[in-house]
Design a protein around this motif. Structure first.
Motif, PDB file in Angstrom:
ATOM      1  N   PRO A 186       0.807  -1.223   0.000  1.00  0.00           N
ATOM      2  CA  PRO A 186       0.000   0.000   0.000  1.00  0.00           C
ATOM      3  C   PRO A 186       0.837   1.267   0.000  1.00  0.00           C
ATOM      4  O   PRO A 186       0.401   2.307  -0.511  1.00  0.00           O
ATOM      5  CB  PRO A 186      -0.830  -0.115   1.290  1.00  0.00           C
ATOM      6  N   TYR A 187       2.039   1.204   0.555  1.00  0.00           N
ATOM      7  CA  TYR A 187       2.926   2.373   0.520  1.00  0.00           C
ATOM      8  C   TYR A 187       3.279   2.729  -0.911  1.00  0.00           C
ATOM      9  O   TYR A 187       3.158   3.886  -1.335  1.00  0.00           O
ATOM     10  CB  TYR A 187       4.198   2.107   1.320  1.00  0.00           C
ATOM     11  N   GLU A 188       3.707   1.742  -1.675  1.00  0.00           N
ATOM     12  CA  GLU A 188       4.105   1.993  -3.058  1.00  0.00           C
ATOM     13  C   GLU A 188       2.908   2.432  -3.906  1.00  0.00           C
ATOM     14  O   GLU A 188       3.006   3.370  -4.706  1.00  0.00           O
ATOM     15  CB  GLU A 188       4.736   0.724  -3.659  1.00  0.00           C
ATOM     16  N   VAL A 189       1.777   1.761  -3.728  1.00  0.00           N
ATOM     17  CA  VAL A 189       0.590   2.076  -4.520  1.00  0.00           C
ATOM     18  C   VAL A 189       0.087   3.484  -4.206  1.00  0.00           C
ATOM     19  O   VAL A 189      -0.196   4.280  -5.120  1.00  0.00           O
ATOM     20  CB  VAL A 189      -0.533   1.040  -4.261  1.00  0.00           C
ATOM     21  N   THR A 190      -0.039   3.810  -2.924  1.00  0.00           N
ATOM     22  CA  THR A 190      -0.552   5.124  -2.530  1.00  0.00           C
ATOM     23  C   THR A 190       0.403   6.236  -2.941  1.00  0.00           C
ATOM     24  O   THR A 190      -0.038   7.291  -3.440  1.00  0.00           O
ATOM     25  CB  THR A 190      -0.772   5.170  -1.005  1.00  0.00           C
ATOM     26  N   ARG A 191       1.660   6.035  -2.748  1.00  0.00           N
ATOM     27  CA  ARG A 191       2.655   7.058  -3.110  1.00  0.00           C
ATOM     28  C   ARG A 191       2.638   7.331  -4.607  1.00  0.00           C
ATOM     29  O   ARG A 191       2.744   8.475  -5.046  1.00  0.00           O
ATOM     30  CB  ARG A 191       4.038   6.584  -2.662  1.00  0.00           C
ATOM     31  N   ALA A 193      -0.005   6.811  -6.576  1.00  0.00           N
ATOM     32  CA  ALA A 193      -1.298   7.419  -6.913  1.00  0.00           C
ATOM     33  C   ALA A 193      -1.340   8.907  -6.582  1.00  0.00           C
ATOM     34  O   ALA A 193      -2.040   9.681  -7.248  1.00  0.00           O
ATOM     35  CB  ALA A 193      -2.425   6.693  -6.181  1.00  0.00           C
ATOM     36  N   LEU A 194      -0.583   9.329  -5.562  1.00  0.00           N
ATOM     37  CA  LEU A 194      -0.585  10.721  -5.137  1.00  0.00           C
ATOM     38  C   LEU A 194       0.510  11.565  -5.794  1.00  0.00           C
ATOM     39  O   LEU A 194       0.701  12.723  -5.435  1.00  0.00           O
ATOM     40  CB  LEU A 194      -0.432  10.805  -3.607  1.00  0.00           C
ATOM     41  N   THR A 195       1.200  10.963  -6.758  1.00  0.00           N
ATOM     42  CA  THR A 195       2.290  11.660  -7.440  1.00  0.00           C
ATOM     43  C   THR A 195       1.962  11.829  -8.914  1.00  0.00           C
ATOM     44  O   THR A 195       1.564  10.868  -9.582  1.00  0.00           O
ATOM     45  CB  THR A 195       3.614  10.880  -7.294  1.00  0.00           C
ATOM     46  N   ARG A 196       2.096  13.032  -9.398  1.00  0.00           N
ATOM     47  CA  ARG A 196       1.849  13.276 -10.810  1.00  0.00           C
ATOM     48  C   ARG A 196       2.894  12.582 -11.667  1.00  0.00           C
ATOM     49  O   ARG A 196       4.049  12.452 -11.285  1.00  0.00           O
ATOM     50  CB  ARG A 196       1.876  14.782 -11.100  1.00  0.00           C
ATOM     51  N   SER A 197       2.468  12.176 -12.841  1.00  0.00           N
ATOM     52  CA  SER A 197       3.356  11.466 -13.760  1.00  0.00           C
ATOM     53  C   SER A 197       4.565  12.320 -14.100  1.00  0.00           C
ATOM     54  O   SER A 197       4.444  13.497 -14.447  1.00  0.00           O
ATOM     55  CB  SER A 197       2.594  11.102 -15.042  1.00  0.00           C
ATOM     56  N   GLY A 198       5.734  11.709 -13.986  1.00  0.00           N
ATOM     57  CA  GLY A 198       6.963  12.408 -14.324  1.00  0.00           C
ATOM     58  C   GLY A 198       7.565  13.224 -13.204  1.00  0.00           C
ATOM     59  O   GLY A 198       8.636  13.814 -13.368  1.00  0.00           O
ATOM     60  N   GLU A 200       8.705  13.670  -8.931  1.00  0.00           N
ATOM     61  CA  GLU A 200       9.131  12.937  -7.743  1.00  0.00           C
ATOM     62  C   GLU A 200       8.056  13.051  -6.664  1.00  0.00           C
ATOM     63  O   GLU A 200       7.415  14.105  -6.527  1.00  0.00           O
ATOM     64  CB  GLU A 200      10.447  13.510  -7.211  1.00  0.00           C
ATOM     65  N   PRO A 201       7.811  11.998  -5.883  1.00  0.00           N
ATOM     66  CA  PRO A 201       6.817  12.074  -4.802  1.00  0.00           C
ATOM     67  C   PRO A 201       7.163  13.167  -3.804  1.00  0.00           C
ATOM     68  O   PRO A 201       8.324  13.332  -3.426  1.00  0.00           O
ATOM     69  CB  PRO A 201       6.898  10.688  -4.157  1.00  0.00           C
ATOM     70  N   GLY A 202       6.169  13.923  -3.383  1.00  0.00           N
ATOM     71  CA  GLY A 202       6.378  14.995  -2.424  1.00  0.00           C
ATOM     72  C   GLY A 202       6.165  14.550  -0.999  1.00  0.00           C
ATOM     73  O   GLY A 202       5.872  13.384  -0.725  1.00  0.00           O
ATOM     74  N   THR A 203       6.290  15.513  -0.091  1.00  0.00           N
ATOM     75  CA  THR A 203       6.144  15.227   1.338  1.00  0.00           C
ATOM     76  C   THR A 203       4.753  14.694   1.665  1.00  0.00           C
ATOM     77  O   THR A 203       4.608  13.719   2.404  1.00  0.00           O
ATOM     78  CB  THR A 203       6.414  16.498   2.157  1.00  0.00           C
ATOM     79  N   PHE A 204       3.723  15.321   1.108  1.00  0.00           N
ATOM     80  CA  PHE A 204       2.350  14.895   1.386  1.00  0.00           C
ATOM     81  C   PHE A 204       2.124  13.450   0.943  1.00  0.00           C
ATOM     82  O   PHE A 204       1.525  12.656   1.683  1.00  0.00           O
ATOM     83  CB  PHE A 204       1.363  15.820   0.678  1.00  0.00           C
TER      84      PHE A 204
END
Length: 294
Positions: A186-191, A193-198, A200-204
């Protein structure tokens, strides 16, 4: 599909940062963990607030932090095993090439789950004795038989031998092997899903993904967590159990199905902030110590 974490390698600097973020996560959640352990292993409390009030009135704030020293001092070992096993297992499953992040094949959900299960299995040997000592110290409500973690280990070795340090080890394995698969998935999936394509995942995204991963994992882990705690206290002030099946049968016969969900609310409340802090610290320190190649 699941980028970033799969390319992380185990180095000296990552071991240091894992110890730092692990200690931070423990400090955030240990008081709630103490209440949870007492509710699971002892039947003298009517609920969360009763346990908290009794603990504070008899032991003060110190009572909520019993047993924390040993896990904090050894968190670098267990976290290195968990994240190291996961990274390398996922690396192997995706047949990624050395040279940094993003060079391997994208990992599927099945591969993430399998790598997580492997990491759970690998950490049992290191984690089981540490958790045993923690649980026994947490359950000391008065003048206890253990003066501290080192004395606790010495008493267990003297009275039960080396095997005594692994009391409840099978329950730890039955809890952690499948649940570490759920932990990373779920960490990988949620991270993602909450990151725009292209991007890097943000703090939120990291905070939400880490917190949700903890809650999901503990919702599945709590029943065996209850069994683990009771087995660890068996012969040390708690009821005697012959093994996992006997503990399950006896607990169900005496307290019904709800006994296996003792501590579920506390696990969930504790899991979100602890795992949000854990993953955020991990990702932040990884970026600092091991930045992706340009």
């Amino acid at each position: 599909m699941y980028a970033d974490i799969e390319g992380k390698r185990i180095t000296l600097s990552t071991s240091i940062l894992k110890e730092q973020r692990g200690a931070l996560g423990l400090a955030v959640g240990h008081p709630l963990d103490t209440v949870k352990v007492r509710l699971q292993a002892q039947s003298v409390y009517t609920g969360i607030f009763h346990c908290m009030s009794k603990t504070y009135s008899k032991e003060g704030l110190h009572g909520f932090f019993k047993g924390m020293a040993f896990p904090v001092l050894t968190t670098g070992i267990t976290n290195s095993v968990v994240f190291g096993s996961y990274s390398n297992a996922l690396d192997h499953l995706t047949q990624s090439q050395q040279g940094g992040r993003g060079h391997g094949k994208a990992a599927s959900a099945a591969q993430v789950f399998t790598a997580g299960c492997f990491s759970g299995l690998m950490q049992v040997g290191a984690y089981a004795p540490i958790d045993l000592v923690k649980v026994r110290l947490q359950n000391q409500t008065g003048v206890g038989r253990y003066r501290g973690p080192v004395h606790c280990v010495a008493v267990i070795l003297r009275e039960e031998g080396p095997r005594g340090l692994f009391r409840g080890g099978l329950a730890v394995a039955l809890r952690d092997v499948p649940c570490y698969g759920l932990y990373f998935l779920p960490y990988e999936v949620t991270r993602k899903a909450l990151t725009r394509s292209g991007e890097e995942p943000g703090t939120f995204a990291t905070i939400m993904a880490g917190g949700l991963a903890g809650v999901v994992t503990w919702s599945f882990a709590t029943p065996m967590d209850v069994v683990k705690a009771r087995l660890q206290m068996s012969g040390a002030g708690g009821r005697e159990y012959r093994g996992v099946l006997h503990c399950i049968a006896a607990s169900y016969r005496e307290e019904g199905l709800r006994v296996f969900y003792k501590g579920l609310l506390l696990n969930s409340l504790r899991a979100f902030p602890v795992n949000a802090v854990t993953f955020l610290s991990y990702e932040s320190l990884m970026s600092l110590y091991c930045p992706p190649p340009r």
